[in-house]
Design a protein around this motif. Structure first.
Motif, PDB file in Angstrom:
ATOM      1  N   UNK A 109       0.968  -1.554   0.143  1.00  0.00           N
ATOM      2  CA  UNK A 109       0.073   0.238  -0.212  1.00  0.00           C
ATOM      3  C   UNK A 109       0.869   0.820   0.140  1.00  0.00           C
ATOM      4  N   UNK A 110       2.242   1.164   0.240  1.00  0.00           N
ATOM      5  CA  UNK A 110       3.025   2.790   0.125  1.00  0.00           C
ATOM      6  C   UNK A 110       3.230   2.842  -1.172  1.00  0.00           C
ATOM      7  N   UNK A 111       2.552   4.102  -1.262  1.00  0.00           N
ATOM      8  CA  UNK A 111       2.616   4.707  -2.551  1.00  0.00           C
ATOM      9  C   UNK A 111       4.090   4.823  -2.990  1.00  0.00           C
ATOM     10  N   UNK A 112       3.955   4.463  -4.461  1.00  0.00           N
ATOM     11  CA  UNK A 112       5.584   4.286  -5.206  1.00  0.00           C
ATOM     12  C   UNK A 112       5.625   5.790  -5.593  1.00  0.00           C
ATOM     13  N   UNK A 113       4.800   7.156  -5.716  1.00  0.00           N
ATOM     14  CA  UNK A 113       5.958   8.003  -6.098  1.00  0.00           C
ATOM     15  C   UNK A 113       6.236   8.851  -5.274  1.00  0.00           C
ATOM     16  N   UNK A 114       5.615   8.443  -4.128  1.00  0.00           N
ATOM     17  CA  UNK A 114       6.786   9.001  -2.943  1.00  0.00           C
ATOM     18  C   UNK A 114       8.758   7.751  -2.751  1.00  0.00           C
ATOM     19  N   UNK A 115       8.830   6.533  -3.548  1.00  0.00           N
ATOM     20  CA  UNK A 115       9.756   6.020  -3.435  1.00  0.00           C
ATOM     21  C   UNK A 115      10.227   6.323  -4.937  1.00  0.00           C
ATOM     22  N   UNK A 116       9.623   6.699  -5.961  1.00  0.00           N
ATOM     23  CA  UNK A 116      10.260   7.660  -7.331  1.00  0.00           C
ATOM     24  C   UNK A 116      10.895   8.893  -6.893  1.00  0.00           C
ATOM     25  N   UNK A 117      10.556   9.543  -6.227  1.00  0.00           N
ATOM     26  CA  UNK A 117      10.983  11.124  -5.573  1.00  0.00           C
ATOM     27  C   UNK A 117      12.000  10.654  -4.673  1.00  0.00           C
TER      28      UNK A 117
END
Length: 524
Positions: free
Chosen positions: A501-509
């Protein structure tokens, strides 16, 4: 062509201005661009614009699909694979069937085969339109992921239907056994060729001496090579580009340098920006060419048919959205589904209302041949073109302009993330610092005690900041720092896979931030 160059140059300037205007007044730019193209098409002296479908399918479509496949989250695509697959394939087929019977019943002279042809053309919603609208409103991550995933695959399924219907209209017969084999080859061949060509380009990137410029050149030609290879094998070029793009996107941190990844973001955002702007403007500019060939069918009758088909499309998608929820609620008793909660009545309505049509529909309609193999005119070709244009215009204006209001009025809850993105980002920043410190002390204990720069980095990390001093770093410190950045990158990729459920946009950032940190080492 050369004398029209100032016109096209001015067109790009106007597109940029209109997109800025759309961002300012919170209106999706595809709506403004289509209306702009439609408006200037009636100005005397404007150069006649005739869209070549090959221009759309060869020049525009591969890079736009490729860029979209790099932007989408592979994790989210897999998580919502069932609902995405049902909308991209089952709903597209049901829509085409419904349009076929509606056109056959209400439009004089329309056979079922011709109705299927029209259904295959107008069934896929446009990804760019929905994406441009959703950026002005906050929607649950699951919804944007479903819409993005659907848009990547529904073009392939609708074009497969279109090709089969085109054969049926041209030959007057439809052989189910041949169609089944062809459909199977379109799917399997498209996926296989996309993955095969993708692996070839990964091999080239990894084993040949490339730099950021060469990587960008290879990256730009990749979607074209995949598309052409698939089309030459008589399979789905669209599906091939999507699969190849997803493969390369998932492996980007293993074969591209930080410089290439950072440059690629800017290159692809700029390229897709220009291509999307041109396509939607050309849709509006092409109306005079479309209306000139209606012949015996009056404009009012053609508009009526277009409005009818638009209404059928909207209703079918809404019913399909609610039907998908019902099927999920039943299926969760027998299989594991992505989410067992009841989405209620709001989510399917918004999902059903995001059915704007766009460039793929128009390109497919324009690719209908003018004549059949025996020399006879293709039946109702110009009417199909006009209906397609009306569908694009109506769905963009009616659904596109009202969608932000509908989303704000309904107020969708975010089911997926119990904490805010800001809280999740702070947690990841803290965990990254802790992970880097632990790795440094475990693997570089001696260097840590001997190098003041490493101690300085430790202090910075403990304060949850990063090294920003411009002092020249010794080469051995750079090596340690690069090693730590690489370890952090691996940790982020692993965390993204482990936490569903972790937003991948945060990881990509944060991955982008690590690339920027790596680039800074070139200048200090």
């Amino acid at each position: 062509m050369l004398e029209d160059f100032p016109f096209y140059l001015g067109l790009i300037v106007a597109i940029v201005f209109l997109i800025m205007l759309g961002n300012k007044i919170k209106v999706a730019y595809p709506v403004l661009l289509v209306l702009f193209g439609l408006g200037i098409s009636f100005i005397p002296g404007i150069p006649s614009v005739r869209i070549n479908p090959e221009l759309i399918f060869i020049i525009f479509l591969p890079p736009l699909l490729y860029e979209a496949s790099w932007a989408i989250s592979g994790k989210e695509l897999w998580r919502w694979r069932r609902i995405i697959g049902s909308f991209a394939f089952v709903v597209v087929f049901l829509t085409a069937v419904t349009i076929a019977f509606a056109a056959n019943y209400f439009i004089p002279g329309f056979s079922l085969a011709l109705g299927f042809l029209l259904g295959g053309i107008v069934s896929p919603p446009d990804a760019v339109s929905a994406g441009a609208i959703l950026k002005f409103v906050k929607v649950p991550k699951r919804m944007s992921s479903i819409l993005e995933g659907e848009s990547l695959l529904n073009d392939a399924s609708s074009l497969i239907i279109f090709r089969f219907a085109l054969i049926a209209v041209a030959t007057g017969q439809f052989i189910w056994s041949d169609a089944t084999l062809s459909f199977f080859w379109m799917l399997v061949g498209g996926v296989g060729i996309g993955l095969a060509v993708g692996w070839i380009f990964i091999f080239i990137h990894k084993h040949f001496p490339t730099d950021a410029n060469i990587d960008m050149a290879l990256d730009i030609i990749t979607p074209y090579m995949i598309y052409i290879a698939a089309e030459e094998a008589h399979t789905s070029g669209v599906l091939a580009v999507v699969c190849g793009g997803l493969l390369l996107s998932s492996k980007r941190h293993f074969f591209l340098s930080s410089s290439s990844r950072l440059r690629g973001i800017n290159v692809w955002e700029s390229l897709s920006f220009v291509l999307n702007g041109l396509v939607f403007t050309l849709i509006g500019l092409d109306l005079p060419e479309i209306t000139s060939g209606l012949g015996e069918v009056s404009i009012l009758s053609a508009i009526g048919y277009g409005l009818l088909i638009s209404a059928v499309l909207i209703i079918v998608r809404l019913l399909s959205a609610y039907g998908a929820v019902v099927v999920t609620l039943i299926a969760r008793n027998f299989i594991t589904v992505a989410d067992r909660s009841n989405p209620g009545m709001k989510v399917p309505f918004v999902l059903g209302w995001t059915g704007m049509r766009g460039v793929v529909s128009l390109a497919a309609a324009l690719s209908i041949p003018v004549q059949l193999a025996d020399g006879r005119p293709f039946p109702h070709r110009d009417l199909v073109l006009f209906i397609t244009f009306i569908v694009i215009l109506v769905t963009l204006l009616v659904q596109g302009l009202t969608l932000p209001f509908v989303i704000r009025k309904i107020g969708l809850p975010d089911f997926d993330h119990p904490i805010t993105d800001e809280e999740a980002e702070n947690q990841i920043r803290r965990q990254l610092a802790e992970q880097a410190l632990q790795y440094l002390k475990n693997n570089y204990g001696d260097e840590f005690n001997q190098q003041p720069f490493l101690k300085q980095m430790v202090i910075k990390w403990e304060e949850k900041t990063q090294l920003t001093d411009n002092a020249l770093l010794p080469e051995e410190v750079k090596k340690v720092y690069l090693d730590i950045l690489d370890e952090q990158r691996k940790w982020l990729l692993s965390k993204n896979l482990q936490e569903e459920t972790l937003n991948e946009e945060i990881i990509r950032k944060h991955l982008k931030y690590l690339d920027l940190e790596e680039e800074k080492l070139l200048f200090i």
